[in-house]
Scaffold this active site. Structure first.
Site, PDB file in Angstrom:
ATOM      1  N   SER A 260      35.019  49.032  40.825  1.00  0.00           N
ATOM      2  CA  SER A 260      35.184  50.348  40.207  1.00  0.00           C
ATOM      3  C   SER A 260      35.103  50.267  38.685  1.00  0.00           C
ATOM      4  CB  SER A 260      36.524  50.955  40.638  1.00  0.00           C
ATOM      5  OG  SER A 260      37.565  50.058  40.340  1.00  0.00           O
ATOM      6  N   ASP A 309      38.304  41.009  48.139  1.00  0.00           N
ATOM      7  CA  ASP A 309      39.325  40.398  47.270  1.00  0.00           C
ATOM      8  C   ASP A 309      39.972  41.478  46.412  1.00  0.00           C
ATOM      9  OD1 ASP A 309      40.879  38.552  45.938  1.00  0.00           O
ATOM     10  OD2 ASP A 309      39.299  37.969  44.532  1.00  0.00           O
ATOM     11  N   CYS A 349      46.510  39.248  47.638  1.00  0.00           N
ATOM     12  CA  CYS A 349      47.303  38.547  46.609  1.00  0.00           C
ATOM     13  C   CYS A 349      48.633  39.276  46.409  1.00  0.00           C
ATOM     14  CB  CYS A 349      46.523  38.426  45.303  1.00  0.00           C
ATOM     15  SG  CYS A 349      46.057  39.998  44.594  1.00  0.00           S
TER      16      CYS A 349
HETATM   17  N1  SAH Z   1      37.038  38.619  43.269  1.00  0.00           N
HETATM   18  C1  SAH Z   1      37.309  38.593  41.851  1.00  0.00           C
HETATM   19  C2  SAH Z   1      38.683  39.126  41.502  1.00  0.00           C
HETATM   20  C3  SAH Z   1      38.980  40.542  41.983  1.00  0.00           C
HETATM   21  S1  SAH Z   1      40.178  41.387  41.026  1.00  0.00           S
HETATM   22  C4  SAH Z   1      37.107  37.166  41.325  1.00  0.00           C
HETATM   23  O1  SAH Z   1      36.997  36.219  42.103  1.00  0.00           O
HETATM   24  O2  SAH Z   1      37.052  36.991  40.114  1.00  0.00           O
HETATM   25  C5  SAH Z   1      40.177  42.978  41.677  1.00  0.00           C
HETATM   26  C6  SAH Z   1      39.014  43.856  41.225  1.00  0.00           C
HETATM   27  O3  SAH Z   1      39.081  45.057  41.986  1.00  0.00           O
HETATM   28  C7  SAH Z   1      39.027  44.311  39.777  1.00  0.00           C
HETATM   29  O4  SAH Z   1      37.814  43.975  39.170  1.00  0.00           O
HETATM   30  C8  SAH Z   1      39.178  45.846  39.829  1.00  0.00           C
HETATM   31  O5  SAH Z   1      38.377  46.498  38.844  1.00  0.00           O
HETATM   32  C9  SAH Z   1      38.671  46.157  41.192  1.00  0.00           C
HETATM   33  N2  SAH Z   1      39.176  47.362  41.871  1.00  0.00           N
HETATM   34  C10 SAH Z   1      40.462  47.778  41.982  1.00  0.00           C
HETATM   35  N3  SAH Z   1      40.541  48.836  42.827  1.00  0.00           N
HETATM   36  C11 SAH Z   1      39.277  49.080  43.246  1.00  0.00           C
HETATM   37  C12 SAH Z   1      38.701  50.038  44.149  1.00  0.00           C
HETATM   38  N4  SAH Z   1      39.448  50.922  44.800  1.00  0.00           N
HETATM   39  N5  SAH Z   1      37.378  49.986  44.356  1.00  0.00           N
HETATM   40  C13 SAH Z   1      36.594  49.079  43.727  1.00  0.00           C
HETATM   41  N6  SAH Z   1      37.096  48.144  42.891  1.00  0.00           N
HETATM   42  C14 SAH Z   1      38.401  48.159  42.654  1.00  0.00           C
END
Ligand code: SAH
Length: 405
Positions: A260, A309, A349
């Site tokens: 997002s 994730d 997490c």
């Molecule tokens: N997989 C990544 C870490 C994910 S952190 C790695 O290995 O580096 C979580 C991510 O989810 C963030 O970038 C945040 O912007 C995004 N996020 C949070 N809620 C969301 C939603 N409802 N839809 C899409 N992205 C989202």
């Protein structure tokens, strides 16, 4: 030495060596301890239990530095414990770059050097990103020793630059204001290039999540690299592309990265370009994963490998029920979008969701999606994020690799 005298019978958790004492356990405060200053924890009968940092504003009123009655809490204490934390990483061969700072890049030169409670250094996080250290002081005790700790980190690592990211929400609970900026050295560039298992990533230590990168997913990203060959991959909640870049490096047929955050996606594209100059196999989509997965279901889109994730849905057990609905929703949709024989690599997490509960949620999702699936692997946080046995709260990241029949 100022002291906190516990109420009768409230020493049990300390006898099990859990490092936290909550405000309700404290009968009396003797002396006038400073915020973050050192206090002795005494039983109601006056027996020594532990030596701790005082947090007058937090529900966690004291955090234990040592259970040893003759161990003083001073600069030498921090020198010993920080050195030990760093050595366990070197021993695990995670930071070969420590010995090679300034020379050719090691396969991995970014790792967590100090993991707070689990390294006996309460509220202190130290991450190494190439030749820069990024620190967080997350509790009153760590904050109290900030200057000493900063000097010791330079002494023990031989590095020059420390950047502070003490802007995590938990500081508020400790009565501490956020603080971000250079702490030692003269760092001008906050976008740093790191290496992880031979791949390159740009990390923004000033604006990135946590200290900039999700170092705890290192080995799981490598696992995805090994699973990706010839597969159509969907990386949900991709952030700056940790899993995406690994999937491409593993020979994925295509990778679609969804997040997002437009900023995260832009860094994700840069990271892809850094590692795979012809990135025609990669595309990004800005959107809410919950909606994107529904739309893909309605369009009958299919993938061979899906990564979920998401951010923390439940920081504590109180939000577990709501979090469970969120996890179930995305996992159910992901199972539907998988081709037979495809893999779902799914994470939580949330501290408030146990590994057991997470497995139940994913099982429920498969059931409601009407698919048969097996767990082929259990995943956890990388070994530079250890979990002290007396501090089970340290185990926050859990993951499953599921194979759809
Ligand atoms: N997989 C990544 C870490 C994910 S952190 C790695 O290995 O580096 C979580 C991510 O989810 C963030 O970038 C945040 O912007 C995004 N996020 C949070 N809620 C969301 C939603 N409802 N839809 C899409 N992205 C989202």
């Amino acid at each position: 030495m100022p002291a906190l005298v516990l109420k009768p019978g409230r020493e049990k958790s300390l006898l099990r060596r859990h490092p936290w004492i909550f405000s309700g356990a404290i009968g009396r405060v003797d002396g006038n301890p400073a915020a973050g200053g050192t206090v002795d924890l005494l039983s109601s009968k006056g027996d020594f239990l532990a030596r701790a940092a005082y947090s007058p504003h937090s529900q966690i009123r004291a955090r234990v530095w040592t259970f040893d009655p003759v161990e003083p809490v001073d600069a030498d204490f921090f020198r010993r414990h920080i050195r030990q934390a760093i050595q366990t990483r070197v021993g695990a061969d995670l930071v070969s770059a420590l010995a090679r700072a300034g020379t050719s890049p090691a396969p991995t030169d970014a790792c967590r050097l100090v993991h707070a409670e689990s390294d006996g250094l309460l509220g202190l996080i130290v991450d190494r990103y190439a030749d820069t250290l990024v620190v967080q002081f997350l509790a009153a005790g760590a904050e109290y020793w900030r200057e000493t700790i900063a000097d010791l980190l330079l002494e023990l690592t031989g590095l020059k630059d420390i950047y502070e990211r003490s802007d995590a929400d938990v500081r508020e609970l400790e009565g501490l204001l956020p603080r971000v900026g250079s702490l030692r050295g003269a760092l001008h560039e906050t976008q740093i290039t790191i290496h992880e298992n031979g791949l390159e990533f740009l990390v923004n230590i000033a604006t990135g999540h946590k200290t900039g990168f999700y170092l705890d997913q290192r080995q799981n990203r490598l696992r995805v690299r090994q699973l990706a060959e010839g597969r159509e991959v969907l990386d949900c909640f991709c952030y700056t592309g940790g899993f995406t870049v690994n999937a491409l490096a593993g020979g994925a047929k295509s990778v679609l990265s969804v997040d997002s955050s437009a900023d995260a996606l832009s860094l994700c594209r840069e990271n892809v370009a850094l590692n795979a100059p012809s990135s025609a196999l990669h595309s990004t989509l800005e959107g809410d994963v919950f909606q994107v997965l529904r739309k893909f279901r309605d369009e009958s889109r299919q993938f061979d490998l899906i990564i979920l994730d998401p951010p923390k849905f439940a920081p504590t057990a109180a939000q577990a029920e709501k979090a469970a609905r969120g996890y179930k929703d995305i996992n159910l949709l992901a199972f539907k979008l998988l081709r037979p024989g495809g893999f779902l690599v799914t994470f939580s997490c949330s501290g408030g969701v146990s590994a057991e509960l997470f497995q139940k949620i994913v099982a429920g999702a498969a059931l409601d999606a009407g698919v048969d699936a097996q767990i082929v692997e259990y995943l956890a946080q990388a070994p530079d994020h250890p979990v002290a046995l007396n501090f089970p709260e340290g185990a926050y990241l859990k993951g499953l690799v599921c194979r759809k029949a």
